[in-house]
Structure formats: structure tokens, C-alpha cells
Design a protein around this motif. Structure first.
Motif, PDB file in Angstrom:
ATOM      1  N   ASP A  76      31.664  64.695  27.002  1.00 33.45           N
ATOM      2  CA  ASP A  76      32.042  64.266  25.647  1.00 33.45           C
ATOM      3  C   ASP A  76      31.287  63.635  24.859  1.00 33.45           C
ATOM      4  O   ASP A  76      30.641  64.105  23.590  1.00 33.45           O
ATOM      5  CB  ASP A  76      33.418  63.359  25.561  1.00 33.45           C
ATOM      6  N   ILE A  77      30.443  62.680  25.332  1.00 29.61           N
ATOM      7  CA  ILE A  77      29.541  62.046  24.930  1.00 29.61           C
ATOM      8  C   ILE A  77      28.221  62.771  24.473  1.00 29.61           C
ATOM      9  O   ILE A  77      27.627  62.898  23.434  1.00 29.61           O
ATOM     10  CB  ILE A  77      28.801  60.512  25.720  1.00 29.61           C
ATOM     11  N   ASN A  78      27.838  63.786  25.719  1.00 33.92           N
ATOM     12  CA  ASN A  78      26.845  64.659  25.548  1.00 33.92           C
ATOM     13  C   ASN A  78      27.059  65.515  24.103  1.00 33.92           C
ATOM     14  O   ASN A  78      25.951  65.864  23.514  1.00 33.92           O
ATOM     15  CB  ASN A  78      26.415  65.234  26.663  1.00 33.92           C
ATOM     16  N   ASP A  79      28.214  65.909  23.967  1.00 36.61           N
ATOM     17  CA  ASP A  79      28.773  66.834  22.935  1.00 36.61           C
ATOM     18  C   ASP A  79      28.300  66.248  21.737  1.00 36.61           C
ATOM     19  O   ASP A  79      27.797  66.788  20.541  1.00 36.61           O
ATOM     20  CB  ASP A  79      30.080  67.311  23.268  1.00 36.61           C
ATOM     21  N   MET A  80      28.887  64.885  21.576  1.00 35.76           N
ATOM     22  CA  MET A  80      28.426  64.092  20.287  1.00 35.76           C
ATOM     23  C   MET A  80      27.182  63.882  20.092  1.00 35.76           C
ATOM     24  O   MET A  80      26.867  63.910  18.916  1.00 35.76           O
ATOM     25  CB  MET A  80      29.224  62.738  20.650  1.00 35.76           C
ATOM     26  N   ILE A  81      26.157  63.677  21.144  1.00 37.74           N
ATOM     27  CA  ILE A  81      24.837  63.677  20.905  1.00 37.74           C
ATOM     28  C   ILE A  81      24.132  64.981  20.399  1.00 37.74           C
ATOM     29  O   ILE A  81      23.580  65.172  19.491  1.00 37.74           O
ATOM     30  CB  ILE A  81      24.194  63.434  22.341  1.00 37.74           C
ATOM     31  N   ASP A  82      24.765  66.172  20.927  1.00 34.88           N
ATOM     32  CA  ASP A  82      24.205  67.490  20.474  1.00 34.88           C
ATOM     33  C   ASP A  82      24.897  67.688  19.044  1.00 34.88           C
ATOM     34  O   ASP A  82      23.842  68.145  18.301  1.00 34.88           O
ATOM     35  CB  ASP A  82      25.189  68.693  21.357  1.00 34.88           C
ATOM     36  N   HIS A  83      25.799  67.171  18.592  1.00 32.18           N
ATOM     37  CA  HIS A  83      26.230  67.440  17.343  1.00 32.18           C
ATOM     38  C   HIS A  83      25.439  66.583  16.367  1.00 32.18           C
ATOM     39  O   HIS A  83      25.059  66.875  15.254  1.00 32.18           O
ATOM     40  CB  HIS A  83      27.979  66.884  17.131  1.00 32.18           C
ATOM     41  N   SER A  84      25.005  65.355  16.549  1.00 31.29           N
ATOM     42  CA  SER A  84      24.237  64.216  15.951  1.00 31.29           C
ATOM     43  C   SER A  84      22.846  65.071  15.922  1.00 31.29           C
ATOM     44  O   SER A  84      22.435  64.931  14.619  1.00 31.29           O
ATOM     45  CB  SER A  84      24.245  62.961  16.563  1.00 31.29           C
ATOM     46  N   TYR A  85      22.236  65.502  16.816  1.00 34.42           N
ATOM     47  CA  TYR A  85      20.882  65.846  16.822  1.00 34.42           C
ATOM     48  C   TYR A  85      20.861  67.160  15.701  1.00 34.42           C
ATOM     49  O   TYR A  85      20.288  67.355  15.045  1.00 34.42           O
ATOM     50  CB  TYR A  85      20.707  66.443  18.074  1.00 34.42           C
ATOM     51  N   THR A  86      21.907  68.053  16.124  1.00 33.59           N
ATOM     52  CA  THR A  86      21.958  69.209  15.164  1.00 33.59           C
ATOM     53  C   THR A  86      22.173  68.792  13.702  1.00 33.59           C
ATOM     54  O   THR A  86      21.464  69.443  12.769  1.00 33.59           O
ATOM     55  CB  THR A  86      23.224  70.124  15.640  1.00 33.59           C
ATOM     56  N   LEU A  87      22.976  67.858  13.384  1.00 32.95           N
ATOM     57  CA  LEU A  87      23.201  67.601  11.752  1.00 32.95           C
ATOM     58  C   LEU A  87      21.737  67.057  11.428  1.00 32.95           C
ATOM     59  O   LEU A  87      21.488  67.450  10.091  1.00 32.95           O
ATOM     60  CB  LEU A  87      24.191  66.463  11.644  1.00 32.95           C
ATOM     61  N   VAL A  88      21.209  66.287  12.272  1.00 32.58           N
ATOM     62  CA  VAL A  88      19.955  65.767  11.770  1.00 32.58           C
ATOM     63  C   VAL A  88      18.729  66.926  11.489  1.00 32.58           C
ATOM     64  O   VAL A  88      18.006  66.740  10.606  1.00 32.58           O
ATOM     65  CB  VAL A  88      19.152  64.421  12.525  1.00 32.58           C
ATOM     66  N   VAL A  89      18.649  67.656  12.568  1.00 34.29           N
ATOM     67  CA  VAL A  89      17.645  68.895  12.277  1.00 34.29           C
ATOM     68  C   VAL A  89      17.943  69.679  11.268  1.00 34.29           C
ATOM     69  O   VAL A  89      16.851  70.276  10.534  1.00 34.29           O
ATOM     70  CB  VAL A  89      17.812  69.497  13.758  1.00 34.29           C
ATOM     71  N   LYS A  90      19.320  69.748  10.923  1.00 36.06           N
ATOM     72  CA  LYS A  90      19.563  71.022   9.781  1.00 36.06           C
ATOM     73  C   LYS A  90      19.101  70.014   8.331  1.00 36.06           C
ATOM     74  O   LYS A  90      18.652  70.621   7.580  1.00 36.06           O
ATOM     75  CB  LYS A  90      21.109  70.937   9.752  1.00 36.06           C
ATOM     76  N   SER A  91      19.096  68.944   8.337  1.00 34.69           N
ATOM     77  CA  SER A  91      18.731  68.020   7.354  1.00 34.69           C
ATOM     78  C   SER A  91      17.230  68.060   7.095  1.00 34.69           C
ATOM     79  O   SER A  91      16.783  67.445   6.034  1.00 34.69           O
ATOM     80  CB  SER A  91      19.363  66.790   7.220  1.00 34.69           C
ATOM     81  N   LEU A  92      16.498  68.404   8.215  1.00 32.94           N
ATOM     82  CA  LEU A  92      14.994  68.177   8.038  1.00 32.94           C
ATOM     83  C   LEU A  92      14.436  69.219   6.989  1.00 32.94           C
ATOM     84  O   LEU A  92      15.037  70.325   6.894  1.00 32.94           O
ATOM     85  CB  LEU A  92      14.333  68.428   9.463  1.00 32.94           C
ATOM     86  N   PRO A  93      13.340  68.812   6.300  1.00 33.16           N
ATOM     87  CA  PRO A  93      12.598  70.003   5.509  1.00 33.16           C
ATOM     88  C   PRO A  93      12.268  71.070   6.606  1.00 33.16           C
ATOM     89  O   PRO A  93      12.019  71.037   7.671  1.00 33.16           O
ATOM     90  CB  PRO A  93      11.368  69.433   5.108  1.00 33.16           C
ATOM     91  N   LYS A  94      12.295  72.463   5.859  1.00 33.07           N
ATOM     92  CA  LYS A  94      12.176  73.525   6.611  1.00 33.07           C
ATOM     93  C   LYS A  94      10.722  73.653   7.406  1.00 33.07           C
ATOM     94  O   LYS A  94      10.850  73.951   8.741  1.00 33.07           O
ATOM     95  CB  LYS A  94      12.037  74.959   5.626  1.00 33.07           C
ATOM     96  N   ALA A  95       9.591  73.008   7.224  1.00 36.48           N
ATOM     97  CA  ALA A  95       8.521  73.122   7.740  1.00 36.48           C
ATOM     98  C   ALA A  95       8.852  72.184   9.192  1.00 36.48           C
ATOM     99  O   ALA A  95       8.190  72.531  10.219  1.00 36.48           O
ATOM    100  CB  ALA A  95       7.320  72.405   7.072  1.00 36.48           C
ATOM    101  N   LYS A  96       9.414  70.982   9.000  1.00 36.06           N
ATOM    102  CA  LYS A  96       9.591  70.078  10.181  1.00 36.06           C
ATOM    103  C   LYS A  96      10.542  71.052  11.207  1.00 36.06           C
ATOM    104  O   LYS A  96      10.552  70.897  12.327  1.00 36.06           O
ATOM    105  CB  LYS A  96      10.180  68.852   9.669  1.00 36.06           C
ATOM    106  N   ARG A  97      11.480  71.723  10.561  1.00 36.95           N
ATOM    107  CA  ARG A  97      12.782  72.344  11.346  1.00 36.95           C
ATOM    108  C   ARG A  97      12.074  73.303  12.187  1.00 36.95           C
ATOM    109  O   ARG A  97      12.014  73.456  13.350  1.00 36.95           O
ATOM    110  CB  ARG A  97      13.786  72.931  10.424  1.00 36.95           C
ATOM    111  N   GLU A  98      10.944  74.033  11.535  1.00 35.48           N
ATOM    112  CA  GLU A  98      10.324  75.495  11.976  1.00 35.48           C
ATOM    113  C   GLU A  98       9.243  74.761  13.287  1.00 35.48           C
ATOM    114  O   GLU A  98       9.020  75.711  14.172  1.00 35.48           O
ATOM    115  CB  GLU A  98       9.602  76.144  11.133  1.00 35.48           C
ATOM    116  N   ALA A  99       8.937  73.659  13.156  1.00 40.75           N
ATOM    117  CA  ALA A  99       7.880  72.946  13.974  1.00 40.75           C
ATOM    118  C   ALA A  99       8.537  72.776  15.461  1.00 40.75           C
ATOM    119  O   ALA A  99       7.880  72.459  16.359  1.00 40.75           O
ATOM    120  CB  ALA A  99       7.272  71.899  13.381  1.00 40.75           C
ATOM    121  N   LEU A 100       9.844  72.553  15.465  1.00 38.63           N
ATOM    122  CA  LEU A 100      10.480  72.239  16.493  1.00 38.63           C
ATOM    123  C   LEU A 100      10.648  73.431  17.453  1.00 38.63           C
ATOM    124  O   LEU A 100      11.343  73.273  18.756  1.00 38.63           O
ATOM    125  CB  LEU A 100      12.152  71.494  16.183  1.00 38.63           C
ATOM    126  N   VAL A 101      10.530  74.651  16.782  1.00 37.33           N
ATOM    127  CA  VAL A 101      10.977  75.716  17.767  1.00 37.33           C
ATOM    128  C   VAL A 101       9.553  75.975  18.637  1.00 37.33           C
ATOM    129  O   VAL A 101       8.677  76.035  18.533  1.00 37.33           O
ATOM    130  CB  VAL A 101      11.338  76.964  16.965  1.00 37.33           C
TER     131      VAL A 101
END
Length: 110
Positions: free
Chosen positions: A85-110
Motif C-alpha cells: 500500500d505504501i509503495n503504491d503511494m510512493i509510486d503515485h507521488s513520484y509519478t505526480l512529481v515527474v509529470k510536473s517537471l519541465p520536459k527536458a528534466k522528464r526526458e533526462a530521466l529515461v
């Protein structure tokens, strides 16, 4: 708590920092916080609707302590929620933050 620290650190681009002193440990991606971990709780970013639902369903989930209460939950690690349950909440938080990053920072994560 170490299992949650390890889980957070396993995320692509995750880093650990102590910007507020010896506690809490702040997990970041792209320079933005996605988790704050203390001895007995973890605070995570959350969609406001989901955040409210989690608070209603679980007494261990409260509005974010010293955070924007609309967008953050603080979860007491008291055994009432499973690790998954907590890992799922961590995943959700991480995903929200990644989605809010500027495109260049998002692309650098892949």
C-alpha cells in the motif's frame, strides 16, 4: 523505514537530501520533493481527490504535516497499511512529481 528509503532510492533519478536538518530525509526527483521520511511517518504528494479518499479510509493517513494539506498526505507507519500500500503511494507521488517537471528534466530521466 529503511525499506521505504530503499524503495524511493530505486526510482529513476531519485536523490536523498537533508535540507531541513537531520530529519526528515527528503527524497527528490528532478530537484523536487516526492517523499519526506522521518522515524515513524512518510509524507507523500497525492492527487487531492485520492488524498481525501485515503484519509477517509485509513486512520493512519492524515493531511500533510507542515505541507500543503490539499496535495500531501502524512502516513503513520504503524502496521495498519501494508508495505505494498505504501509503495503504491510512493509510486503515485513520484509519478505526480515527474509529470510536473519541465520536459527536458522528464526526458533526462529515461
Amino acid at each position: 523505514m529503511q525499506q521505504f528509503i530503499d524503495y524511493c532510492m530505486g526510482k529513476i533519478g531519485a536523490s536523498a537530501d537533508y535540507p531541513f536538518g537531520p530529519e526528515p530525509l527528503v527524497m527528490k526527483v528532478g530537484g523536487k520533493m516526492f517523499a519526506l521520511i522521518s522515524n515513524s511517518s512518510i509524507s507523500l504528494k497525492c492527487d487531492p481527490v485520492i488524498a481525501e479518499n485515503l484519509r477517509q479510509q485509513h486512520s493512519s493517513v492524515k493531511p500533510g504535516y507542515h505541507l500543503n494539506k490539499k496535495h500531501w498526505n502524512s502516513i503513520e507507519i504503524d502496521g495498519s497499511l501494508t508495505v505494498q500500500d505504501i509503495n503504491d503511494m510512493i509510486d503515485h507521488s513520484y509519478t505526480l512529481v515527474v509529470k510536473s517537471l519541465p520536459k527536458a528534466k522528464r526526458e533526462a530521466l529515461v
